[in-house]
Each structure stands twice: as structure tokens, then as C-alpha cells.
Enzyme design. Structure first.
Site, short mmCIF file in Angstrom:
data_model
loop_
_atom_site.label_atom_id
_atom_site.label_comp_id
_atom_site.label_asym_id
_atom_site.label_seq_id
_atom_site.Cartn_x
_atom_site.Cartn_y
_atom_site.Cartn_z
N GLY A 132 44.53 15.97 -41.36
CA GLY A 132 43.84 16.70 -42.40
C GLY A 132 42.73 17.72 -41.67
CG ASP B 182 49.43 22.30 -38.08
OD1 ASP B 182 50.21 23.04 -37.33
OD2 ASP B 182 48.51 21.76 -37.55
CE LYS C 294 52.55 22.66 -35.65
NZ LYS C 294 51.86 21.63 -34.90
#
Lengths: 1078, 295
Positions: free
Chosen positions: B53, B119, B163
Site C-alpha cells: 500500500g 507497482d 513497473k
């Protein structure tokens, strides 16, 4: 313009498959490599893919059809093959039959047949990464069938079962930890799913079926192997691996798994137990496992590039799990041997005090009542050899290697010689005043002369010669008295050639004695002590290596309870008899290796193979250090102080092991008759187990040879696994890279290597934990016509470590270094600086240090240190310049994560240091800097412009995908201060599609760049008349190793017109390319 | 590696704990944001693969202000549950599922996302080609959800940040992303280590091609190399601009920093403990000596 030729290659082994019991096919990188395992020959290697590696091999081998399918990433190729034999050597004729590039990742391939009777496949089924199946005809021209699983997700693994499309099933290992078994051809209207196997707590990396398809096994991220029975809720869960499990094979009897923890385990899953844990790979990962068609041989392929063979039959013979496999010898009933007349005068309690072993023939034991009994191992009958009250309650015993004499010592200083078969009458004499601490036999060069040692209180040891030319009448004479300087002697050995006696002691030291005359009344004293070889732990054994010793050097090994074994070399005048010389002997550690976390007790050399013996946990083990595998281990309850091991051969097919536990003697007589189904356990050498971070070709000038070769094929590497390795490839014969020597001294990653020639040929290595070491290199190649492994001698000796200079608590890494020999540089015309070396090292805490290493004093010293930037340093390099006025300057180029290159002049500091004018370390400062990248500069190279002595040509590679080049003109004022008078730069922003990791200038104006994108680019550096600098891409080549992080380039021939270079690339593995300029 | 060892080696690891971030990756998003102004005018935002998170934390701290009249809507999605965050709507679900997409949209009152961030990364195996492929597949599995026209998660003109591993086949992914976005940039924040293969792709100005109909059950697959559009080797390859984000005065993730000189240094506990790993049972068994060990 450039011809690029792929030469040697080694990387992660990603697939293995047997063709038959003799031939194994390996997939590594884009190569298929064929091995004859009966003679350990790699007879063919073919690069089959352009930009994929071989992840799977499937073989059809029957009388009517011989096919190989190999797949990797999205590519699949099918070959027809034919094995041919000439003079017992195999060859393979490989014809490409079909090839296809798919849209998705291939996880499994399966040849399909018309029906179960057919032996010629018509189709091939492919399982793909998004959980669907495509079926192509065998020529890969038509897609015949396609089905998507109703479970829509990415799968990590897949495995087919079935020979025909209508019976074909697929097991899919999903990212959601489930194994889904489904029918590829769904004949019903409902779900195609046969069963879902749930229980794994991580993703599934591999699965396999039993032949009948009734059981399936799966291995996972959760470190378990699970064996499932189809149409049954029951599953077997097996724990044991300490890391992820990558591959598995299932048979009715065994499951075999290979793991990230570098072990291969054999599971007797029906009994829910682990039958074997094979350790033979290094660093990280065994990626794949294969089994021969007859199910006798297992092959494993590692992340260390190694291929190992394991004999399943050994399971029964090489791991002795319980004492039931051993012969148990107890004392016979006391009434049968104790003389009733003596009984009352003897100790009441009777038990075995001590024992000695006469090969596989007899066990000799001394009892508490002073009886010496011999147990005939063939008949299991015990008979009394001797009885003497003085051996009550205490006795030491040993047997000579020739098995003809037993020696004993008692509490009151008596020693006794006995014949195990009553060949001579017992000889007993009072040798010492007190308790005999121990007795030893040592053989001599004369088969009829045996040495016998005994020692006692007052630090006295007697060395006797026993002449047994007439076995019925041994003649004992005193040879020497030895003055001991230690309380406990653990072992001793004598080199007759050098007249040197070596002794190992409880506190880890080696003690050297020299015999200079025949005077038996003389008491000899130590001439040298090598202290603390095994720390504070006992040194358990010293063994001389005659094959490596010469009249001027004595090579020996020691083992210790710290788990290490050490190779030593003794040199000096003492060997030839000169005791009066100053420094008469020099003992160097040539190699050291930690074998076990337990005790290492002995090293024996059998047929030129080093076998290491020791105890670990509850087992005794025999480890073959040349081949790096455990030959045998026996559950013996723990370490024993009194034990015996002997073998005739290095394969220990015939051997004996004996130990004494809980008043019983246990003897293991091993006599294995079967032939090993392959020549060697190690089919292909283990290289580095983790990423290689430094690679250098070894220059011919470093190799002592009568007939120097044009291309020696020698490499040195340093890696994340902290090993320094010497490697060799044969440029003309094979793509294989062999490991020739391996040194563990660094405790963390080795990032850089550098050569320098001074008084000796030196190697420097550096890396994390601020480690910086100097090594003396001695490489000798007795270059005979036949290329024989043993002709190459590599010694990497006499290391000196630089002291730590950062604060003790910091964990600073040395990011890069470069070395220059001041002897060859001749900065001072008026003095000889030979043996002095200069090192520039860049540190992760942003400091740059200039070190001196002096061979005369064997000392490292920092002479300058500076903070050129407040960022992590990435690269350092020296550039030497000579100006028109014949003055010389040494410039250091330093790059960091800020994208800049800093220029430092080292010359004045060095000169003042050499002139003795430097009292303390100076500050290293830069006189100029240029910005070439957005972020980190990972590669730097430089040279002097051919036409302008004051111009440096610079090339850099950055994390920002860019490659830069610059010319920098250096000028000097009257105070000898350097400055940049002019510079020009050019940046090719799109040089690669990922971070550049290294750059090298070659052939004056060409540049090699490598990147994480796995491409090697060749550029031309161009400077026009207006001084405009430019880079032009000449060639771009896909390279077959991942994470390529460093390279070396070297011209092959010294001839100017010979425009041929060898390029070594390393990362996860090594690739060697030969580049020719046409 | 022990805590203090990691603290020395990685300044951002220490800084994250000091500033209360759940993971050091928070700095990566902050540095990308500084460079691209990602949060400007963002009213609807989706964080995919959000656990533990730290990126949602950045969104929460940067986008949610005290006394805001109409606070931006932020939805965080992950298979794993994560500790609640102020102003973040959490969905526990599979990002590749259509139902999850619909669930996200249901929180946006018929509006679309201005920004989608991701991510996520699978555990790497060490086989680089495999790892790069799986990472790309994760991204391509996200794309249909982010770009799905029927459910309109990302609005035309919106931004997508994810990413990537800059490995051997990265140009195939670039080629694919360039079909959907006007501007594609590869960005490496200074808080991401020089030695790491990780980078971030910043895709701006979403412009779906007219004939593009995404379909959840038929995911996008990687492109292939072909001589006209994207070569395997050489100069004719699809390469996107590179940008190093974060200025040089920020900490260097590769540098070793000394710990407090006055010995006041105390290793801090991580803000969020690691999520349960797949091998937790195996570890537990090892601790209690139940492993079926042969030695």
C-alpha cells in the site's frame, strides 16, 4: 565489416533429456549440447535459436522415428537426428525439419500419434502461458486444433499426459496455486476439467505424471512436493527443500525434485520419506532434472552451468542409513579367553578399550583387562593375540599401513610391537617414564622399513625404525628423539625426499622438523611453526602430495575440525638441507576451502584424487574434492575420535570403515561389483553459482610455457558467489568452459579484477565489504602434443589483504578499481620502482582512494583519498599520458551515479610518496569534470588519440540507455598543473533499450557496448576535421546470456595485420565471441 | 540482511521508516510525480496490485486534503488485503477479471480514471527471460482492465504508470504501448537502484485506436520481432526516451551512508510487516524440526 563468431558458452542449464542410456542432451542458452556419458565427451553443440533459450527438449527414439523437439520462450523447432558411431565415438547428424514462432510462451510440448500402436508422431501439442493448447501437424505448417481452458489465467507450468489428441490431458499449474487437470479435447458439453488439486500455498513450477497417468506430482513456491492420486482426495505432502522447487520427475517408486537450494532430492513417496539428498551444484538453483529411459541414471542441470549424473543404484549403497548394514563386533564371552588364573587380579569390568583395523581382514582390539584380541572378519572368530597386565585400563594402538605390525603403548611408558598373525614374537620395551600419549606408524620409501613414533610426558617423542626384511625377526632401532613444543600431537607425516617431518597439533598449527644427520642421540627441535592454520581448532591430518612436490618444493594438505582443508607449499633452502640460512623455509597457503560445517578429519590421495573424510551431524562422510561430490556417507551416530577408513580406489567400490561406539565395534566392509553406468559424476563443470561480475582474459605473458600457444583460452572470473575462478576453453574444439581452479577468500561479491606485473605477476581482486586482495600468479603450461588437463598448473598464492579503512560499522563496497605497475611506468627516472603497484579504487560511500601495494614489504597503504562527488562511485580507470616535453602524467578517471566523469591527477602524490615526502594520506581532488549521462555511468574506457598525445578519447555507457563519447585535451601549465583546454562530446541517447553495463574501446577507434537488453553493439568513434565527435553504429548482436554486466576484449594475435579479437561477456554465465575486422 | 545492515546499505529504506511509508517504493512514485506532475487535476485514480500500500499511501497523502469539498476518488485493488488508508477505497480481487473492472467503475459515478498506476511484480525466479515475460504479462493483463472501452476505466487522455523490467524484449512492450498512448517514457527514479533492472513506464495521453476492441478473455499477447517495425537487433528498434527522475540532491540509492555518528541510531521497525510468504508453512515446520530431512 565485422565478422562475429560465437565461441565458448556457459550459462544456466535449463533443460536436460536422455536419448538413451548413453547419450544426454543438454539445453543451455540457445544451444543443444550432446554428451556421451560413457566417456564424458561433449560431441556436438548446436545453437538452434536466435533469441531464445532452450527451456524444454522432447525426444522420440525408436526404430522408425528419431525426432527432437526443442522449445524456448515462444519458439519451437523440430529436428530429425541420426546418431553415428566411429571408433566408439559418437556423432550426431541434426537436420532442422520445422520451426515456428508463436504468440505466447511455450510451457510444454508433446508429440502426438494417430493411435496408441503408432510409433511415428503426426502432430505436436503445445501448452501455452495463458492456459491454452495449440496442436500443429509435425511439419508445423497447419494449426489443427486450438483450445482455451475455461480457467482464464496465467500459468507458470504445464504438463501433458497422453499419446493421442483424443486422450490428451493437460495439467496446468496456475498462479493461484492450483493444479488443474483438464481434457484437451472436450467430448462432453460440460466442463473439460477432470479435477482441481488444491493445497499448495504458492505458485506451481512443475508437474509430472506416472507412466499410467494415475498419479501426478507438483512442486511449488511453497517448498513442497505433493503427490496426488487422480480421482482421489488424498495427497502426500513432502517437506524438505529449504527453497523453491523448480522441477520434478515422478515414477512409481520415486519422486525426484530439484530446487533453488541446489539440492536434488529423491523421495520414496510411498513411504513418505526422503531417500537421498544429492548435493553437487553451487550457489543457487538446480533448474532441471532428467531420467534415463531405463530409470537408472538421473541428470541434473544447475544455475552454476554444471551437469551432474547420479546413479539411482547408489541410493542403496552410498548412503548407509543404519547400523544394520554394518558388521557389529562384540567381545566374545569373557570365559572363552580370560585366563581363570589371572581373573581375580584383573579389573572387574571388561569392555573394548581401543581398536585398530587390519584392512578388511581383522579387527584388533585391546580390552580393559589388557587382552589384545584379533577378530577374523571372514569367520567372525576372535582369538587372543597377547595379554599383559600393563595394558589394563589404558592402551593406545595403531597398525602400520602395510598391515604387518601392530603398535601399542601403555600407562607406564611401555611400548609393544605385535604381529597380527603371529609372524614374530611380541617385542616390548620401556620407552618412556610416563603414560604413552599416542603411537603412530609412518611408512618409508623402503617397503621393508616402517617408522614408529611414540610420545609421552616431558615433551619427548621417540622415532624408531623397524626393519622387517625378515618378518620373523623385526629389528628396532632408534632414529631420533624429538622435542615436542605442543601438548597434543594430532598427526604427523614424513617426507623422506626432503628429510622433513611435519606435525599437526590440537591448536591448529603445523610444526616442521628437519633431519640433517644420522645421529640417533640427537634431539631434534622444531625449525618452523605455521600457527593457527585452522584457527583454534585441531589440525587433524597432514598429507603430502607427491605429485605436486619437487626437490625444491613440498606440497601438502592439512585438514581441521574447523571444516577446512588447506593446501600448503613449503619452499626454501631448508628442503635441500641448509638449516643455517636465514629464513630457511617459507610456508605459503596456496588454497583453502571449507568442506563441512562439521569436522574434517583426514585427507587421502588415491589415484591422484583427493578424498576428504569427516563427520557432520550424525554421519561419517567421504567427499571427492576433485569432482566435488559426496562419495559415501554412513550414519554412525556422530563424530568418533577413534575410527578407521581405507580404500583401494577413488570410487571406493572396495573400502572399509570401522568405528567404536557404546562398547561395540562396527565395521563396514564395502565391496561393490557393478560398473558405474557413466564415466564421471560431473559431466560438465560447475562454474559460478551466481552472477559473474568480473572477467578477464589471461595474457600469454602470464603463462610459463615451452611452446606458447597463439590463443590460450584462459580466463579469470569473480562473482556474486564470492569465488575467484580460473577457467579454460578450447577455442577450436568445443563450446564448453572448464573450471581449472577455484579460490574462496573473499567473503562477498568480487566486482573487479586487475593484473599488474612487478617482481611477480600479480592479480588484484576487490569487491563488497571493502575487500581488496593481492595475489601472486604462477601459471605453467607443459604444452605437450596431447592436450592433457594435468599439464596446466595454476597457483594463485600468497594473498595480502588491504586493511579496512572505512569506519568499522559501515558496509562499504569497492565498486571498481584499476591497477598500474609503477615499475613499468617509470614516473621517476632516477629510481627503480619495481614491485610497487598503484590502485585506484572507488567506494560506495562516495570516496575514491589511491592505494600503493609494495611487493617488497607485502603491504597495502592509502596515499590519497577524496570525495570527488557526493554520490556512489561506479567506475575508476587510470589513463597514462606522456607530454611533448617527455614528462609523464597518470590521470584517474572516476565516474559516479551522477552521470559525471571526474579527472584527477595522481602524478605528484605518487612521486612525493616514492620520494618519501608524504607523511600522511593526501586529499585526492579532481581538476576537471564533464557531464555525460543523466544518471549512473556503468562503463568507462579511454585511450590516447593516435595523432594527438594530449588528447584523451573517452567512452561511457550509462544507466540511461545512452552511450557517450568525448575527446578531452589536457594541457599543463608551468607549475605542472593539468587542466582541460578543450573538449567535445557526443551522446547517443538510444544506444540500447536498457541500461548499458560496460564499454570497451578496441582497434583505436571502435567501441563495444553491452547492455541489460542483451545486445552487444559495435560503434565507430569518429572525429572530423572540425573536432566534431560522433558515434556510428556498425553492428548489433543479440547475446545469449542475461544480466550481462562486464566484458573483456583482447587482440588474439600480436601481429599488427591480424585484426582478430576475442571478447568475453559475463553476467549469468559466460559467452565468448571472436570478432574479425574484414 | 539485518535491519541495521539494510539501513546502511539503503538510505531510502531508512528514510521510508522515518517518514512512515509502508515501503521504500513510495519514493519512486513521489520522484516520478515530481517529474511528470502525475497528480495534477486527478479526480479519479486506480492503484492496481496495491499491497502493501505504499503507492496508495502516496495518493492518500498527496491527493486527500483536510476539508476538501469534493475529494478525489481513489480505488486500490489487490488479491491480498491491506491495512486501511485514509480516503482509499479498497477492493480485494483479481485485477484480470471483468467483474473487478466493473467494481472499480461503480465507485466513480460513471466517470473514468485520470490515472492508473501499478507497482506490481511477481517474485522473480532468476531466469531472466521468464521473469521479464511474466512481468510483461502482468502489465498486459492490467492493460485490458485499464484500457477497456466497454468499462472505461481510463479516460482518453489519461495517464498510466507501471513497473517494468528493462530486459531483452522490452522493445516489444514499448511497441505495444505506443499503440495506445501518444507519449511513452521510460523513467528511472533515483530511489530505484542503479543496479536494479526495474524501471517505470509512464504512458501519457491515452488514445485508443479506433478499431481496437479489447476482450478480457483474449488478452493481448506480446508482439514479435519483425524487420519492418521492430528489429531484434540494430538501430531499427522501438526505443522510448529515458528520464532519470528525482534531482541529484536527493539521496543516492546505491550509496552507503553512515549511520548516525553520535551513536543515536536505533533501527526502526518496518511500518508494515511483510505479507505472509508462500513458504510460511515450510518455515514453521523447519523451526519445529518436522522437515523430512535426510541429513
Amino acid at each position: 565489416m565485422f565478422n562475429i563468431e560465437k565461441k565458448a558458452f556457459a550459462s544456466q542449464v535449463t533443460s536436460l533429456q536422455f536419448i538413451n542410456e548413453q547419450i544426454l542432451v543438454e539445453g543451455t542458452g540457445p544451444y543443444l549440447m550432446f554428451f556421451n556419458i560413457t566417456n564424458n565427451v561433449n560431441f556436438k553443440s548446436v545453437s538452434i535459436f536466435k533469441h531464445s533459450r532452450v527451456h524444454g527438449i522432447r525426444i522420440i527414439n525408436n526404430d522408425n522415428c528419431k525426432l527432437i523437439a526443442a522449445y524456448g520462450s515462444k519458439a519451437l523447432k523440430i529436428f530429425e537426428y541420426e546418431i553415428t558411431t566411429t571408433n566408439n565415438n559418437y556423432d550426431v547428424d541434426l537436420k532442422e525439419k520445422a520451426s515456428i514462432e508463436l504468440k505466447d510462451w511455450i510451457l510444454d510440448a508433446k508429440f502426438l500419434f494417430e493411435n496408441e500402436q503408432s510409433d511415428i508422431p503426426t502432430d505436436i501439442a503445445l501448452a501455452l502461458g495463458h492456459n491454452f493448447v495449440e496442436v500443429y501437424d509435425i511439419n508445423l505448417t497447419t494449426k489443427k486444433y486450438e483450445v482455451h481452458s475455461e480457467v482464464n489465467c496465467i500459468i507458470y507450468s504445464a504438463k501433458f499426459y497422453g499419446n493421442t489428441l483424443s486422450t490428451l490431458k493437460l495439467a496446468s499449474g496456475t498462479v493461484f496455486n492450483v493444479v488443474i487437470l483438464w481434457n484437451v479435447l472436450n467430448k462432453s458439453n460440460g466442463s473439460a476439467i477432470i479435477q482441481e488439486f488444491k493445497g499448495h500455498e504458492g505458485v506451481i513450477f512443475a508437474m509430472d505424471f506416472t507412466d499410467d497417468g494415475k498419479k501426478i506430482c507438483s512442486v511449488s513456491d511453497d517448498r513442497t512436493l505433493r503427490v496426488w492420486t487422480i480421482n482421489d482426495r488424498k495427497s502426500i505432502v513432502l517437506y524438505g527443500h529449504t527453497s523453491r522447487i523448480w522441477d520434478c520427475i515422478l515414477t512409481d517408486k520415486y519422486a525426484i525434485t530439484v530446487s533453488e537450494d541446489t539440492t536434488c532430492r529423491v523421495w520414496d513417496y510411498n513411504n513418505e520419506s526422503c531417500a537421498a539428498c544429492w548435493e553437487g551444484h553451487y550457489g543457487k538453483d538446480i533448474w532441471c532434472v532428467a531420467m534415463s529411459p531405463e530409470r537408472d541414471i538421473v541428470a541434473t542441470g544447475g544455475g552454476d552451468s554444471g551437469v551432474r549424473l547420479w546413479n539411482l543404484k547408489d541410493l542403496e549403497s552410498n548412503k548407509i542409513e543404519s547400523t544394520s548394514g554394518l558388521k557389529e563386533i562384540s567381545l566374545p564371552n569373557q570365559d572363552t579367553y580370560i585366563d581363570p588364573a589371572l581373573k581375580d587380579s584383573l579389573p572387574k569390568k571388561e569392555f573394548i578399550r581401543n581398536f585398530a583395523q587390519v584392512g578388511d581382514k581383522k579387527s584388533i582390539f585391546v580390552t580393559n583387562t589388557g587382552y589384545i584380541l584379533a577378530n577374523d572378519l571372514s569367520t567372525d572368530e576372535s582369538s587372543v593375540l597377547y595379554q599383559d597386565k600393563s595394558f589394563c585400563n589404558y592402551s593406545m594402538i595403531d597398525v602400520s599401513e602395510c598391515q604387518r605390525i601392530i603398535g601399542c603403548g601403555d600407562l607406564s611408558g611401555n611400548v609393544l610391537l605385535l604381529s597380527p598373525d603371529n609372524s614374530f614374537k611380541p617385542i616390548k620395551w620401556k620407552a618412556h617414564e610416563g603414560k604413552v600419549f599416542d603411537v603412530y606408524f609412518e611408512k618409508s620409501n623402503n617397503p621393508n622399513i616402517v617408522y614408529f613414533f611414540s610420545y609421552s610426558i616431558n615433551n619427548e617423542m621417540f622415532w624408531n625404525t623397524i626393519d622387517i626384511s625378515d618378518i620373523s625377526n623385526p629389528v628396532v632401532t632408534l632414529k631420533k628423539k624429538i622435542k615436542l613444543t605442543v601438548n597434543t600431537v594430532m598427526c604427523l607425516t614424513y617426507s623422506e625426499e626432503h628429510n622433513i617431518l611435519l606435525m599437526g597439533c590440537r591448536h591448529g598449527s603445523v610444526i616442521v622438523y628437519k633431519i640433517t644427520n644420522d645421529d640417533s642421540n640427537e634431539t631434534i627441535e622444531p625449525v618452523f611453526r605455521y600457527v593457527g592454520a585452522h584457527g583454534r581448532d585441531a589440525l587433524t591430518c597432514i598429507t603430502i602430495d607427491k605429485s605436486l612436490s619437487t626437490s625444491n618444493s613440498l606440497v601438502f594438505y592439512s585438514t581441521g575440525r574447523d571444516g577446512n582443508y588447506i593446501q600448503f607449499r613449503a619452499t626454501g633452502k631448508l628442503l635441500n638441507g641448509d638449516i643455517n640460512e636465514q629464513d630457511p623455509i617459507k610456508i605459503e597457503e596456496i588454497g583453502k576451502s571449507k568442506i563441512t560445517k562439521g569436522w574434517l578429519e583426514k585427507i587421502i590421495i588415491v589415484n591422484n584424487t583427493k578424498l576428504l573424510l569427516g563427520f557432520f551431524q550424525k554421519r561419517f562422510f567421504v567427499y571427492n574434492d576433485d569432482k566435488k561430490y559426496e562419495v559415501m556417507s554412513i550414519a554412525c551416530g556422530g563424530a568418533h575420535r577413534k575410527w578407521y577408513f581405507s580404500t583401494e580406489t577413488e570410487t571406493i567400490n572396495k573400502a572399509e570403515f570401522a568405528f567404536y561406539r557404546k562398547e561395540k565395534l562396527y565395521v563396514y566392509l564395502r565391496n561393490i561389483k557393478y560398473e558405474k553406468p557413466f564415466k564421471e559424476e560431473k559431466l560438465q563443470d560447475n562454474l559460478h553459482g551466481k552472477e559473474i561480475r568480473a572477467i578477464k582474459f589471461i595474457d600469454d605473458s602470464f603463462i610459463e610455457s615451452d611452446k606458447p600457444k597463439e590463443d590460450n583460452g584462459l580466463l579469470i572470473t569473480g562473482a556474486e558467489d564470492s569465488l575467484l575462478k580460473f577457467l579454460k576453453y578450447e577455442p577450436e574444439s568445443s563450446i564448453q568452459i572448464h573450471s581449472r581452479s577455484s579460490i574462496r577468500k573473499h567473503t562477498s561479491v568480487i566486482k573487479n579484477l586487475g593484473f599488474s606485473v612487478g617482481l611477480n605477476k600479480l592479480l588484484f581482486s576487490s569487491g563488497a565489504c571493502e575487500e581488496l586482495n593481492a595475489w601472486k600468479l604462477e601459471i605453467k603450461d607443459d604444452n605437450s602434443e596431447m592436450m592433457n588437463d594435468s599439464d596446466l598448473y595454476i597457483n594463485c598464492v600468497n594473498y595480502v589483504s588491504a586493511p579496512h579503512v572505512s569506519p568499522a560499522s559501515s558496509e562499504t563496497r569497492i565498486m571498481d578499481m584499476d591497477v598500474y605497475s609503477l615499475g613499468s611506468l617509470k614516473l621517476r627516472e632516477y629510481a627503480n620502482d619495481n614491485g610497487i603497484h598503484l590502485i585506484i579504487a572507488g567506494y560506495s560511500d562516495s570516496l575514491t582512494r589511491l592505494w600503493i601495494f609494495n611487493e617488497n614489504t607485502n603491504k597495502f597503504e592509502v596515499i590519497a583519498c577524496g570525495k570527488l562527488t557526493n554520490r556512489c562511485i561506479l567506475r575508476t580507470k587510470f589513463q597514462f599520458m606522456s607530454f611533448d616535453d617527455n614528462t609523464k602524467e597518470l590521470i584517474a578517471l572516476v565516474s559516479a551515479t551522477d552521470g559525471q566523469v571526474y579527472f584527477c591527477n595522481c602524478t605528484s602524490i605518487i612521486k612525493r610518496y616514492l620520494d618519501g615526502e608524504l607523511s600522511k594520506s593526501e586529499e585526492l581532488v579532481s581538476f576537471s569534470k564533464i557531464t555525460l549521462h543523466q544518471s549512473g555511468i556503468n562503463g568507462i574506457d579511454s585511450k590516447i588519440d593516435m595523432n594527438n598525445k594530449q588528447r584523451i578519447i573517452l567512452a561511457t555507457g550509462g544507466d540511461d540507455n545512452a552511450c557517450s563519447t568525448a575527446y578531452v585535451d589536457i594541457s599543463k601549465n608551468e607549475q605542472n598543473i593539468l587542466s582541460v583546454s578543450k573538449y567535445g562530446k557526443f551522446t547517443q541517447e538510444f544506444a540500447h533499450s536498457s541500461a548499458l553495463t560496460d564499454v570497451k574501446i578496441f582497434n583505436d577507434s571502435y567501441l563495444l557496448t553491452i547492455s541489460e537488453d542483451q545486445r552487444l553493439n559495435i560503434w565507430a568513434i569518429k572525429i572530423n576535421n572540425e573536432d566534431k565527435i560522433d558515434l556510428e553504429l556498425i553492428e548489433s548482436r543479440y547475446i545469449d546470456i542475461a544480466d550481462v554486466s562486464c566484458m573483456d576484449v583482447k587482440k588474439i594475435s600480436s601481429k599488427i595485420d591480424d585484426k582478430k579479437w576475442k571478447v568475453a561477456l559475463s553476467g549469468i554465465g559466460i559467452q565468448i565471441l571472436y570478432i574479425t575486422l574484414n | 540482511m539485518g535491519k541495521s545492515s539494510k539501513d546502511k546499505r539503503d538510505r531510502y529504506y531508512r528514510l521510508a521508516k522515518e517518514q512512515g511509508w509502508r515501503a521504500r517504493s513510495a519514493f519512486k512514485l513521489l520522484q516520478i510525480e515530481e517529474e511528470f506532475n502525475l497528480f495534477e487535476n486527478v479526480k479519479h485514480c486506480v492503484d492496481l496490485c496495491a499491497a502493501p500500500g505504499s503507492w496508495s499511501q502516496v495518493l492518500s497523502r498527496k491527493l486527500i486534503k483536510e476539508g476538501q469539498e469534493d475529494p478525489p476518488k481513489i480505488v486500490a485493488v489487490d488479491l491480498q488485503a491491506m491495512a486501511p488508508l485514509k480516503g482509499i477505497i479498497q477492493i480485494q480481487g483479481d485485477i484480470t477479471k471483468q467483474s473487478t473492472a466493473e467494481q472499480i467503475i461503480s465507485h466513480f459515478d460513471g466517470k473514468y480514471a485520470d490515472l492508473v498506476i501499478c507497482d506490481g511484480a511477481p517474485d522473480v525466479t532468476g531466469l531472466h527471460d521468464m521473469d521479464e515475460y511474466i512481468q510483461a504479462q502482468l502489465l498486459l493483463a492490467v492493460i485490458p482492465i485499464a484500457l477497456n472501452i466497454t468499462t472505461h476505466v481510463l479516460r482518453p487522455g489519461g495517464t498510466f504508470v507501471a513497473k517494468i523490467f528493462r530486459g531483452k524484449d522490452i522493445t516489444l512492450l514499448y511497441a505495444q504501448l505506443k499503440i495506445f498512448f501518444k507519449h511513452v517514457t521510460c523513467c528511472k527514479p533515483r530511489s530505484s537502484r542503479n543496479s536494479s533492472i526495474e524501471s517505470f513506464i509512464v504512458c501519457q495521453d491515452y488514445q485508443p485506436p479506433k478499431d481496437y476492441v479489447p476482450n478480457m478473455s483474449n488478452p493481448l499477447l506480446d508482439f514479435s520481432y519483425n524487420s519492418t517495425y521492430n528489429n531484434l537487433e540494430g538501430s531499427n528498434r522501438v526505443i522510448v526516451p529515458f528520464l532519470a527522475a528525482g534531482d541529484l540532491s536527493s539521496f543516492d540509492s546505491d550509496q552507503t551512508y553512515p549511520l548516525d555518528k553520535n551513536n543515536n541510531y536505533q533501527p526502526l521497525e518496518p511500518v508494515q510487516s511483510p505479507i505472509s510468504p508462500p513458504y510460511k508453512t515450510a518455515i514453521k515446520k523447519k523451526r519445529t524440526n518436522e522437515l523430512n530431512k535426510n541429513n
